[in-house]
Design a protein around this motif. Structure first.
Motif, PDB file in Angstrom:
ATOM      1  N   ALA A  22       0.679  -1.404   0.670  1.00  0.00           N
ATOM      2  CA  ALA A  22      -0.208   0.029  -0.111  1.00  0.00           C
ATOM      3  C   ALA A  22       0.989   0.976   0.029  1.00  0.00           C
ATOM      4  N   PHE A  23       2.227   1.310  -0.022  1.00  0.00           N
ATOM      5  CA  PHE A  23       3.050   2.238   0.446  1.00  0.00           C
ATOM      6  C   PHE A  23       2.987   2.177  -1.340  1.00  0.00           C
ATOM      7  N   VAL A  24       2.824   1.512  -1.915  1.00  0.00           N
ATOM      8  CA  VAL A  24       4.062   1.523  -3.496  1.00  0.00           C
ATOM      9  C   VAL A  24       2.277   1.217  -4.309  1.00  0.00           C
ATOM     10  N   ARG A  25       1.403   0.789  -3.672  1.00  0.00           N
ATOM     11  CA  ARG A  25       0.247   1.168  -5.105  1.00  0.00           C
ATOM     12  C   ARG A  25      -1.173   1.490  -4.199  1.00  0.00           C
ATOM     13  N   SER A  26      -1.567   2.397  -4.678  1.00  0.00           N
ATOM     14  CA  SER A  26      -3.074   2.209  -4.180  1.00  0.00           C
ATOM     15  C   SER A  26      -4.304   1.202  -4.780  1.00  0.00           C
ATOM     16  N   GLN A  27      -5.031   0.987  -3.528  1.00  0.00           N
ATOM     17  CA  GLN A  27      -6.470   0.147  -4.951  1.00  0.00           C
ATOM     18  C   GLN A  27      -7.257   1.294  -5.090  1.00  0.00           C
ATOM     19  N   ILE A  28      -7.425   2.593  -4.423  1.00  0.00           N
ATOM     20  CA  ILE A  28      -8.136   3.396  -4.638  1.00  0.00           C
ATOM     21  C   ILE A  28      -8.246   4.253  -6.238  1.00  0.00           C
ATOM     22  N   TYR A  29      -8.972   4.377  -7.281  1.00  0.00           N
ATOM     23  CA  TYR A  29      -8.612   4.994  -8.532  1.00  0.00           C
ATOM     24  C   TYR A  29      -8.458   6.539  -7.579  1.00  0.00           C
ATOM     25  N   GLU A  30      -7.529   7.374  -8.135  1.00  0.00           N
ATOM     26  CA  GLU A  30      -7.583   8.216  -7.818  1.00  0.00           C
ATOM     27  C   GLU A  30      -6.878   8.686  -7.219  1.00  0.00           C
ATOM     28  N   VAL A  31      -6.295   8.074  -6.363  1.00  0.00           N
ATOM     29  CA  VAL A  31      -6.259   8.459  -5.085  1.00  0.00           C
ATOM     30  C   VAL A  31      -4.578   7.802  -5.271  1.00  0.00           C
ATOM     31  N   ARG A  32      -3.171   9.005  -5.056  1.00  0.00           N
ATOM     32  CA  ARG A  32      -2.247   8.144  -4.813  1.00  0.00           C
ATOM     33  C   ARG A  32      -1.181   8.132  -4.182  1.00  0.00           C
ATOM     34  N   PRO A  33      -0.578   6.682  -3.796  1.00  0.00           N
ATOM     35  CA  PRO A  33      -0.093   5.637  -3.181  1.00  0.00           C
ATOM     36  C   PRO A  33       0.960   6.737  -2.443  1.00  0.00           C
ATOM     37  N   PRO A  34       1.393   6.539  -1.181  1.00  0.00           N
ATOM     38  CA  PRO A  34       1.949   7.396  -0.341  1.00  0.00           C
ATOM     39  C   PRO A  34       3.869   7.895  -1.713  1.00  0.00           C
ATOM     40  N   LEU A  35       3.813   7.004  -1.418  1.00  0.00           N
ATOM     41  CA  LEU A  35       5.662   6.758  -2.525  1.00  0.00           C
ATOM     42  C   LEU A  35       5.245   7.673  -3.931  1.00  0.00           C
ATOM     43  N   ALA A  36       4.780   8.172  -4.371  1.00  0.00           N
ATOM     44  CA  ALA A  36       3.947   8.899  -5.447  1.00  0.00           C
ATOM     45  C   ALA A  36       3.683  10.306  -4.615  1.00  0.00           C
TER      46      ALA A  36
ATOM     47  N   THR B 190      17.578  18.138  18.565  1.00  0.00           N
ATOM     48  CA  THR B 190      16.758  18.180  17.498  1.00  0.00           C
ATOM     49  C   THR B 190      16.117  17.250  17.848  1.00  0.00           C
ATOM     50  N   PRO B 191      14.436  17.594  16.926  1.00  0.00           N
ATOM     51  CA  PRO B 191      13.074  16.713  17.590  1.00  0.00           C
ATOM     52  C   PRO B 191      13.759  15.253  16.880  1.00  0.00           C
ATOM     53  N   ALA B 192      13.234  14.183  17.973  1.00  0.00           N
ATOM     54  CA  ALA B 192      13.079  13.641  17.796  1.00  0.00           C
ATOM     55  C   ALA B 192      12.254  12.350  16.549  1.00  0.00           C
ATOM     56  N   ILE B 193      11.802  11.363  16.142  1.00  0.00           N
ATOM     57  CA  ILE B 193      11.920  11.324  14.656  1.00  0.00           C
ATOM     58  C   ILE B 193      10.692  10.062  15.229  1.00  0.00           C
ATOM     59  N   LYS B 194       9.245  10.016  14.777  1.00  0.00           N
ATOM     60  CA  LYS B 194       8.592   8.718  14.807  1.00  0.00           C
ATOM     61  C   LYS B 194       7.399   8.806  13.114  1.00  0.00           C
ATOM     62  N   LEU B 195       7.983   7.363  13.048  1.00  0.00           N
ATOM     63  CA  LEU B 195       7.437   6.635  12.003  1.00  0.00           C
ATOM     64  C   LEU B 195       5.495   6.853  12.561  1.00  0.00           C
ATOM     65  N   ILE B 196       4.597   7.222  11.656  1.00  0.00           N
ATOM     66  CA  ILE B 196       3.453   6.642  11.749  1.00  0.00           C
ATOM     67  C   ILE B 196       3.036   6.210  10.417  1.00  0.00           C
ATOM     68  N   SER B 197       1.704   5.473  11.132  1.00  0.00           N
ATOM     69  CA  SER B 197       1.134   4.698   9.631  1.00  0.00           C
ATOM     70  C   SER B 197       0.858   5.857   7.658  1.00  0.00           C
ATOM     71  N   THR B 198       1.040   5.039   6.805  1.00  0.00           N
ATOM     72  CA  THR B 198       1.050   6.125   6.604  1.00  0.00           C
ATOM     73  C   THR B 198      -0.261   5.607   5.160  1.00  0.00           C
ATOM     74  N   GLU B 199      -0.790   4.449   5.544  1.00  0.00           N
ATOM     75  CA  GLU B 199      -1.806   4.315   5.348  1.00  0.00           C
ATOM     76  C   GLU B 199      -3.178   4.269   5.689  1.00  0.00           C
ATOM     77  N   GLU B 200      -2.795   5.195   7.592  1.00  0.00           N
ATOM     78  CA  GLU B 200      -4.682   4.781   8.228  1.00  0.00           C
ATOM     79  C   GLU B 200      -3.758   6.258   9.392  1.00  0.00           C
ATOM     80  N   PRO B 201      -3.672   7.467   8.896  1.00  0.00           N
ATOM     81  CA  PRO B 201      -3.354   9.109   9.350  1.00  0.00           C
ATOM     82  C   PRO B 201      -3.822   8.325  10.516  1.00  0.00           C
ATOM     83  N   GLY B 202      -2.656   8.984  11.360  1.00  0.00           N
ATOM     84  CA  GLY B 202      -2.587   9.347  12.396  1.00  0.00           C
ATOM     85  C   GLY B 202      -2.777   7.905  13.420  1.00  0.00           C
ATOM     86  N   ARG B 203      -2.752   6.954  12.866  1.00  0.00           N
ATOM     87  CA  ARG B 203      -2.444   5.550  13.807  1.00  0.00           C
ATOM     88  C   ARG B 203      -0.678   5.279  13.115  1.00  0.00           C
ATOM     89  N   PRO B 204      -0.628   4.292  15.331  1.00  0.00           N
ATOM     90  CA  PRO B 204       1.058   3.664  14.502  1.00  0.00           C
ATOM     91  C   PRO B 204       1.591   3.150  13.933  1.00  0.00           C
TER      92      PRO B 204
END
Length: 262
Positions: A33-47, A123-137
């Motif tokens: 899902a980071f690379v490819r979107s399953q929803i038409y006209e929704v750009r995946p995170p990589l794009a 410098t700020p600490a950096i934390k990855l979060i979900s790119t598929e479910e915004p706001g989720r771990p």
């Protein structure tokens, strides 16, 4: 054919340090899902990371490095590199590199790829979060089933810096499409569209991957014996090329880039 020049040794040295510090081996996983979107006209995170031309290069490389370096729950970096170190790692000019790093970290934070946690005097600490479910771990891709695995040599050997954002995005897309197949694959237009990459990105990225010895494109017929059989491009990524260093001789039989497109 003249091979592209390789990245600077000082930048490679910083990348090797980052890989060693992360104690990474094998492949770094990314969700389909980071690379490819399953929803038409929704750009995946990589794009979304690479949109805007060369402006996406720093933020893509930053995000890929953060993903490689944040190895354990909660997938954060409590002591991330300072902007000057990031700039050296990404081969950015010392005069403008730190500022570009800061602005792109803020972009990643605003767009929901990471969270920046302010720390007094640091410098700020950096934390990855979900790119598929915004706001989720963030959840490691290899724990979710099928994933796109990028060999650690992509970082260690400097391919992260050798390939443009365009070529890197297409490399991820082609590896996702290739999956577990053992022979070149034709990628239908609908699937190509699901990666959210423009025709120009697909064409220029393809030529760059061919020049660097990653990609073989062949012409194969599509359709049944009773239908009109059109010749189509089939793609094969040679993942053994990750083991080589940029600028090293091309694998035997590597073809010159072609101009034909589907």
């Amino acid at each position: 054919m003249t091979l592209p020049t390789s990245p600077s040794p000082s930048a490679i040295k910083q990348l090797v340090k980052a890989v060693d510090r992360a104690e990474r081996h094998g492949k770094v996983p990314f969700t389909p899902a980071f690379v490819r979107s399953q929803i038409y006209e929704v750009r995946p995170p990589l794009a979304r990371l690479v949109q805007g031309g060369r402006g996406g290069e720093v933020r893509l490389r930053l995000y890929l490095c953060i993903t490689m370096m944040a190895t354990a729950k909660p997938y954060d970096m409590r002591q991330p590199p300072v902007p000057q170190t990031w700039a050296r790692m990404l081969a950015l000019p010392p005069e403008t590199g730190p500022r570009r790093v800061n602005s792109n970290l803020k972009w990643l934070d605003r767009k929901g790829f990471i969270e920046l946690e302010p720390r007094r005097g640091n410098t700020p600490a950096i934390k990855l979060i979900s790119t598929e479910e915004p706001g989720r771990p963030y959840v490691r891709a290899s724990a979710q089933g099928r994933y796109v695995g990028i060999p650690i040599e992509f970082w260690r050997n400097g391919w992260l810096l050798q390939l443009s954002a365009t070529a890197t995005a297409l490399l991820f897309a082609l590896l996702e499409a290739q999956g577990g197949y053992k022979e070149p694959r034709y990628i239908p237009k609908e699937r190509q569209d699901s990666y959210g990459l423009s025709h120009n990105t697909w064409t220029s990225g393809r030529k760059e991957l061919e020049r660097n010895g990653f990609l073989m494109v062949t012409r194969t017929p599509q359709g049944s014996d009773f239908d009109y059989r059109r010749m189509r491009n089939s793609y094969w990524v040679d993942d053994k090329r990750f083991l080589d260093r940029p600028g090293s001789p091309l694998p035997p039989g590597s073809p010159l880039p072609k101009d034909d497109t589907d």
